[in-house]
Design an enzyme around this catalytic site. Structure first.
Site, PDB file in Angstrom:
ATOM      1  N   LYS A 232      -6.003  22.816  -6.216  1.00 37.78           N
ATOM      2  CA  LYS A 232      -4.845  21.922  -6.284  1.00 37.78           C
ATOM      3  C   LYS A 232      -5.127  20.626  -5.523  1.00 37.78           C
ATOM      4  O   LYS A 232      -4.775  19.531  -5.971  1.00 37.78           O
ATOM      5  CB  LYS A 232      -3.628  22.641  -5.682  1.00 37.78           C
ATOM      6  CG  LYS A 232      -2.282  22.134  -6.163  1.00 37.78           C
ATOM      7  CD  LYS A 232      -1.198  23.058  -5.644  1.00 37.78           C
ATOM      8  CE  LYS A 232       0.159  22.649  -6.190  1.00 37.78           C
ATOM      9  NZ  LYS A 232       1.226  23.555  -5.716  1.00 37.78           N
ATOM     10  N   GLU A 276       3.052  -6.665   6.510  1.00 38.30           N
ATOM     11  CA  GLU A 276       2.768  -5.957   5.258  1.00 38.30           C
ATOM     12  C   GLU A 276       3.956  -5.068   4.889  1.00 38.30           C
ATOM     13  O   GLU A 276       4.782  -4.734   5.734  1.00 38.30           O
ATOM     14  CB  GLU A 276       1.509  -5.108   5.405  1.00 38.30           C
ATOM     15  CG  GLU A 276       0.219  -5.907   5.425  1.00 38.30           C
ATOM     16  CD  GLU A 276      -0.196  -6.382   4.039  1.00 38.30           C
ATOM     17  OE1 GLU A 276      -1.140  -5.839   3.450  1.00 38.30           O
ATOM     18  OE2 GLU A 276       0.461  -7.326   3.540  1.00 38.30           O
TER      19      GLU A 276
END
Length: 395
Positions: A232, A276
């Protein structure tokens, strides 16, 4: 053929025995969802940032006269330098996307009750935010310079010691060559400190075991990490690497500020200074408080409040899977986070200031109250349960 999992080989090879306990035979709850992939994706993001950062540091010059042009040199003249820098920039954004997903999952499913895991994870978040801020200054563009000036100036809000601290951080009377040098050094060192914190985080996690979507004791419903969850995670790695490659090659400047393509000029202040995108929510909280010291404290508390969550928990059940009202409040909290992120890039004027103040109030109210919002529900549902009543009496 040598069997790597055989008992004689494991006893003769302690490292292989450790890897076996950490990966192969690690017991994991059978019902873990895709949200539990975010932890391994963060490890991959950290490795990408360290590797690309080392190669970028080889060609970077931490000097105010040459820093901007050394970045241009990396982009234009160094073999594959453009892909290294684009990957480093894109990786930072993906890193924070995975971090915020990881934290949101931890809040929703009550993972903060594993207090040592949660505390080390919050410390990792603070280290990551410090590293990202220091790295944003290094290109020495207009937004880098003025962002460093604004954020470091926040230290001046500290009574009596503030001005001295600012001068000490700057290494002078303004953001200068000394500031850039020390920012570069700490930006290089902090990721390796994050590796040590990550090792502690994983050690605490494996000691306490993973949480699960139901928040219940896994008991006998556990399976080995390999091969089920390793496969996974591999799928998650492929998806993350594909996203990184896509953005790095086709739209690397998606979240870059145009002002950062202009060399830093202390004599010319940009019209609108902003960090940012992953810092915008904290920046909006900072600007929402009229008082400078109050704004700095609120911005700091917006992140450090995560340390308090294990002590604020009052619900009987671990996560929010059994609390409909808490689920609604969680999504309102998430929306307040997104709204604050948007407001961080908006100008400081009406009506954005008032909306920021309202969103800040909602953010703090919910993040403090979410761990205990299920208490009324517990009172209604479990008031006649003899097992719960007996537990409460013994406590």
């Amino acid at each position: 053929m040598l069997n790597l999992k055989s008992e004689p080989f494991r006893k003769s090879n302690p490292m292989m025995n450790l890897m076996n306990n950490l990966i192969y035979d690690l017991p994991a709850p059978v019902n873990l969802s895709i949200l539990w992939n975010s932890g391994s994706l963060l490890g991959l993001c950290l490795m990408i940032q360290i590797l690309t950062g080392i190669f970028l540091a080889i060609h970077y010059s931490p000097n105010t006269e040459y820093a901007f042009y050394s970045v241009v040199h990396i982009m234009r003249d160094v073999n594959f330098g453009w892909i290294l820098r684009n990957t480093h920039m894109t990786g930072a954004s993906l890193f924070f996307m995975c971090v915020y997903t990881h934290i949101g999952r931890g809040i929703y499913y009550g993972s903060y009750l594993r207090s040592m895991v949660w505390t080390s994870g919050t410390s990792l978040l603070l280290s990551l935010m410090a590293t990202a801020f220091l790295g944003y200054v290094l290109p020495w563009g207009q937004m880098s310079y003025w962002g460093a000036t604004v954020i470091t100036n926040l230290l001046s809000a500290i009574p009596k010691l503030g001005d001295s601290l600012v001068s000490w951080v700057w290494g002078g009377f303004t953001v200068s060559n000394s500031t850039l040098n020390r920012f570069f050094v700490f930006h290089f060192i902090l990721p390796f400190m994050m590796l040590a914190l990550t090792a502690m985080h994983l050690a605490f996690l494996h000691d306490n075991g993973s949480n699960n979507p139901l928040g219940l004791s896994s008991g006998m419903n556990i399976i080995p990490f390999h091969p089920f969850f390793m496969l996974k995670d591999m799928v998650g790695f492929v998806v993350l690497l594909a996203c990184t490659t896509f953005v790095s090659l086709l739209c690397p400047l998606l979240v870059s500020d145009p002002q950062n393509f202009i060399k830093a000029n202390p004599m010319s202040t940009p019209t609108h200074i902003q960090p940012e995108w992953y810092f915008l929510f904290a920046y909006a909280i900072l600007r929402a408080i009229p008082n400078k010291l109050g704004g700095v404290l609120a911005m700091t508390l917006a992140i450090t409040v995560l340390y308090m969550m294990p002590t604020l928990h009052r619900n009987i059940m671990t996560g929010m899977s059994f609390y409909p009202a808490s689920q609604i409040m969680f999504w309102i909290f998430l929306n307040s986070f997104f709204i604050l992120t948007w407001l961080g890039s908006a100008p400081t004027e009406t009506p954005f200031t008032e909306i920021s103040q309202l969103a800040t109030l909602i953010y703090f109210f919910l993040i403090i109250s979410i761990p205990a919002l299920g208490k009324p529900w517990d009172t209604v549902i479990f008031q006649n349960d003899p097992h719960i009543n007996a537990t409460n009496k013994t406590e």
